[in-house]
Structure formats: structure tokens, C-alpha cells
Design a protein around this motif. Sequence first.
Motif, short mmCIF file in Angstrom:
data_model
loop_
_atom_site.label_atom_id
_atom_site.label_comp_id
_atom_site.label_asym_id
_atom_site.label_seq_id
_atom_site.Cartn_x
_atom_site.Cartn_y
_atom_site.Cartn_z
N ILE A 125 0.86 -1.18 0.00
CA ILE A 125 0.00 0.00 0.00
C ILE A 125 0.89 1.23 0.00
CG2 ILE A 125 -1.69 1.34 1.32
CD1 ILE A 125 -2.79 -1.26 2.41
N MET A 174 0.72 5.62 -0.04
CA MET A 174 -0.10 6.81 0.09
C MET A 174 0.14 7.71 -1.12
SD MET A 174 -1.27 5.73 2.85
CE MET A 174 -2.51 7.04 2.89
N PHE A 193 3.67 3.00 2.69
CA PHE A 193 2.76 3.02 3.84
C PHE A 193 3.47 2.53 5.09
CE2 PHE A 193 -0.50 0.81 6.44
CZ PHE A 193 -1.27 1.91 6.77
N TYR A 236 -7.62 3.10 5.87
CA TYR A 236 -6.17 3.29 5.78
C TYR A 236 -5.81 4.77 5.67
CZ TYR A 236 -4.89 -1.63 5.46
OH TYR A 236 -4.67 -2.96 5.75
N LEU A 237 -6.57 5.51 4.90
CA LEU A 237 -6.26 6.92 4.68
C LEU A 237 -6.39 7.72 5.97
CD1 LEU A 237 -5.53 9.05 2.56
CD2 LEU A 237 -7.98 9.37 2.14
N ILE A 245 -5.01 6.07 -1.73
CA ILE A 245 -4.03 5.00 -1.57
C ILE A 245 -3.92 4.25 -2.90
CG2 ILE A 245 -4.60 4.74 0.88
CD1 ILE A 245 -5.92 2.06 0.14
#
Length: 206
Positions: free
Chosen positions: A70, A72, A82, A118-119, A165
Motif C-alpha cells: 500500500i 499513500m 505506507f 487506511y487513509l 491509496i
Amino acid sequence: MLFPAVYVLFFLGTVGILAFARRRYAREVWLAGFFTTLLAVTLVGMPLLPVVDMHKFAQPSEEEETYYEIRMVDASGEELWFDDRSTPPTTGTRTSTVAGQMADEYTDDQRLEMGEFYLENAKEHRQAVESGDRSVTDRLQPPRYVDDRAWTAAELEGYESFEAIRIYERTVIYSDDNTAVESNEERPRVTIDPTDGTVTEHEESR
């Protein structure tokens, strides 16, 4: 289910031994069994239950392995790897597993929901890193692997606000004797932008 069951039984057995600690040989039997198990791992040179994660020998890799990462994406389109300290306890291989599911299995609605998770957590973790504050849970974390990386305030200065993401698929091919990496390639799979509710699959990268 076997792996966690072994640990549960280990602790239940320890409690049982404590209950009978005054009995003759109870503590001696427990200690003998514990150290015999540790010694057996060293003697046979392979992982054994119940200490499969405590053994000192490296696991041989498959000739080809696939991982998912992942990253960003900030407002200018720049990417940053990430830092999975953002989402404890979803770290390490768990992050790769979830990323793979987001790339191959999730619907767009599920992708947006997980992408927002996640963000938002990455934004909170970024604020903590930039301010120099460490959470209580972060202070209680056990030591990480020596090759583990963490965001730094200086590194984050070069990025604008996170907005999306992007999931990458990384394929690593090892030599026949497992001693060298012959190929290490990556390709973008999907970009998830919870801010504007869009999901973009990178089919051209297949």
C-alpha cells in the motif's frame, strides 16, 4: 486454528502447573518440558510446535513469491510507502494480505470503505509523527525487525496532504538455490480515492 490453540493450551497448562506447584515434581516437569522443546528446535534445525515463531532458522522461500504493498498518494500525485504503524495490529504480512484482497476480491464499495480506513489512520499517524508525540500503544510495541522502516518528520515534509491509496503487486523471483533475487518487479493494481469516491484499476499494467 491449530496455531493459536497451541498457545492457549500452553498458558492453560502453565496455570494448571501453578495450581499444583506445591505438588512434588510439578515445577520440575514443566521446566523440563519447556527447555526440552526449545532444545529440540535447535537440534532438528526446523520449526516445531509450539515454538514455530521462536525458531532461529530462516524459512526457505518459494521460487516465486507475490506481495502486495500500500502506498499513500498525496495531493500532487506523489507516492509514499505506507507505514503500517498507522494501523496496529494490521501490520506486516497482514497489510499485504488485506492489500491483495483489495486488489483482487473486494467490490468497489468495500475498497472505498477499507481505503478510507487506511487513509484516515495514516493521516492521524502522520500528525503524531510530525508533532513528535508517541501513543501509549506505540511505546508498548515490541522491537521491530531490523529492516523495518518508519516515517520521519523530515521525510513527511516533502509530501502534501494524503488523498488516496494505491495498491502495488510485487513479484520476486529467487534463484534455484534460494540465495539470490533474480527478479524484483512491481506493477500498480488499483488506486482508491475515498475523498471523491473513485476506484481506478490499472488494467494496462497487467
